[in-house]
Design an enzyme around this catalytic site. Structure first.
Site, mmCIF file in Angstrom:
data_model
loop_
_atom_site.group_PDB
_atom_site.id
_atom_site.type_symbol
_atom_site.label_atom_id
_atom_site.label_comp_id
_atom_site.label_asym_id
_atom_site.label_seq_id
_atom_site.Cartn_x
_atom_site.Cartn_y
_atom_site.Cartn_z
ATOM 1 N N GLY A 31 -5.561 85.010 69.095
ATOM 2 C CA GLY A 31 -4.458 84.523 69.922
ATOM 3 C C GLY A 31 -3.460 85.596 70.301
ATOM 4 N N LEU A 33 -2.673 86.291 73.372
ATOM 5 C CA LEU A 33 -3.603 86.983 74.256
ATOM 6 C C LEU A 33 -2.878 87.923 75.229
ATOM 7 C CD1 LEU A 33 -5.989 83.990 75.064
ATOM 8 C CD2 LEU A 33 -6.063 85.588 73.136
ATOM 9 N N HIS A 37 -7.710 90.802 76.092
ATOM 10 C CA HIS A 37 -8.465 89.544 75.917
ATOM 11 C C HIS A 37 -8.878 88.980 77.281
ATOM 12 C CE1 HIS A 37 -5.752 89.427 72.245
ATOM 13 N NE2 HIS A 37 -6.952 89.360 71.701
ATOM 14 N N GLN A 61 -9.154 87.581 56.679
ATOM 15 C CA GLN A 61 -9.316 88.998 57.011
ATOM 16 C C GLN A 61 -8.029 89.804 56.822
ATOM 17 O OE1 GLN A 61 -10.507 87.879 61.148
ATOM 18 N NE2 GLN A 61 -9.371 89.702 61.744
ATOM 19 N N LYS A 149 -11.687 98.325 71.460
ATOM 20 C CA LYS A 149 -10.542 98.870 70.719
ATOM 21 C C LYS A 149 -10.798 98.739 69.219
ATOM 22 C CE LYS A 149 -6.335 97.052 70.368
ATOM 23 N NZ LYS A 149 -6.017 97.122 68.915
ATOM 24 N N SER A 185 -2.478 95.527 72.565
ATOM 25 C CA SER A 185 -2.704 94.926 71.249
ATOM 26 C C SER A 185 -1.653 93.849 71.027
ATOM 27 C CB SER A 185 -2.556 96.006 70.164
ATOM 28 O OG SER A 185 -2.396 95.405 68.893
ATOM 29 N N ARG A 187 -0.327 93.321 68.356
ATOM 30 C CA ARG A 187 0.648 93.913 67.427
ATOM 31 C C ARG A 187 1.680 94.782 68.142
ATOM 32 N NH1 ARG A 187 -4.002 93.749 63.618
ATOM 33 N NH2 ARG A 187 -3.328 92.422 61.895
HETATM 34 O O1 PAF Z 1 -10.716 90.843 66.770
HETATM 35 C C1 PAF Z 1 -10.163 89.797 66.380
HETATM 36 O O2 PAF Z 1 -9.234 89.295 67.005
HETATM 37 C C2 PAF Z 1 -10.652 89.141 65.089
HETATM 38 O O3 PAF Z 1 -11.020 90.085 64.157
HETATM 39 C C3 PAF Z 1 -11.775 88.124 65.331
HETATM 40 C C4 PAF Z 1 -13.039 88.787 65.864
HETATM 41 C C5 PAF Z 1 -11.317 87.055 66.288
HETATM 42 C C6 PAF Z 1 -12.144 87.442 64.000
HETATM 43 O O4 PAF Z 1 -11.063 86.775 63.462
#
Ligand code: PAF
Length: 282
Positions: A31, A33, A37, A61, A149, A185, A187
């Site tokens: 998200g 985006l 994306h 993750q 990226k 990004s 971030r």
């Molecule tokens: O690249 C990302 O945004 C994430 O690592 C992904 C592939 C959606 C998995 O959570």
């Protein structure tokens, strides 16, 4: 834009499309985006009859001291971008829809994850492989689109799909940059105005590395020393890693004599940013 929250709803939608003979593309995201994306969604909608975009900030993750809680979220903004880019539906599950009570099965990888981000984020790729496998099993797309990226992530997913015989074509798409060079990004939104200026050191150093390789330099230490020196000249930047690795194994190399990846992770203040470039074989 249609947004569904449950596995059952997205499965029903995809199986209706399948009955009509439609091909299905998939863009997994966390998200918030941006144009990066959007480029994946556009590519998917060009190549497939229907495109599913998942928006799920995957807790698995993130390491204990990482930015899971502060990770930016805005589903209205996301649904506008998906719509404008040609996506057809958003799958936006809550964590307990993806990880039911008692969840205890994981997908992990012993190769490709020992270097680069895998070294500084030890739990990261297990979380990525697990959630992407689950999303693939839920959506069952023909093709899935990932940004270059996250070059190591792309390599890991391609390898995982091959290892586990997952019948989905994985397509990598180029890095999208701001006009000033900064790689897009989610971030980047953490950066103050001053940090945004400092963050340009990443792309400037990437372009410098590309020029060195173009001009014939093949000694990785010479390239990396020059790149590190350049980053260190920026007071707000702190290097996590700058490395050149074999594209197939993600292991460090001394000399560029095969397809390679030059990748970096650099902290600008508290924000960890990544960037990279691919090096083709001569
Ligand atoms: O690249 C990302 O945004 C994430 O690592 C992904 C592939 C959606 C998995 O959570």
């Amino acid at each position: 834009m249609k947004i569904v929250k449950t596995v059952e709803e997205i499965r029903n939608q995809v199986s209706e499309w399948r009955k009509e003979g439609f091909s299905v593309g998939f863009v997994p995201t966390m998200g918030y985006l941006h144009e990066g994306h959007a480029s994946l969604i556009k590519k998917s909608s060009e190549n497939n009859d229907r495109t599913v975009v998942s928006v799920f900030v995957n807790p698995m993750q993130f390491g204990a001291n990482e930015d899971l809680d502060s990770y930016p979220r805005d589903i209205e903004h996301d649904s506008k971008i998906v719509e404008e880019s040609g996506g057809d539906i958003i799958f936006n599950p809550e964590p307990d829809e993806m990880y039911k009570n008692g969840f205890s099965s994981f997908v992990d990888m012993t190769v490709l994850t020992q270097e680069l981000c895998g070294l500084s984020r030890p739990v990261h790729f297990r979380g990525v492989c697990t959630v992407v496998t689950k999303l693939f099993n839920i959506v069952k797309p023909d093709r899935a689109y990932f940004g270059q990226k996250d070059a190591q992530q792309l390599a890991v997913i391609k390898h995982m799909v091959r290892d586990l015989n997952i019948d989905i074509e994985i397509i990598g798409c180029p890095i999208v940059r701001e006009e000033n060079g900064l790689a897009k990004s989610s971030r980047n939104t953490y950066l103050s105005d001053e940090e945004k200026k400092s963050a340009l050191i990443l792309s400037k150093t990437i372009f410098m590395g590309i020029d060195m390789v173009k001009n014939g330099e093949r000694d990785c230490n010479i390239i990396l020393d020059a790149m590190k020196k350049n980053i260190e000249s920026e007071p707000l930047a702190k290097i996590d890693y700058v490395k050149i690795v074999d594209l197939d194994t993600m292991q460090m190399i001394e000399k560029i004599d095969r397809p390679a990846l030059c990748a970096m992770a650099v902290y600008i203040g508290k924000t960890r940013l990544i960037d990279n470039f691919f090096i083709e074989q001569d």
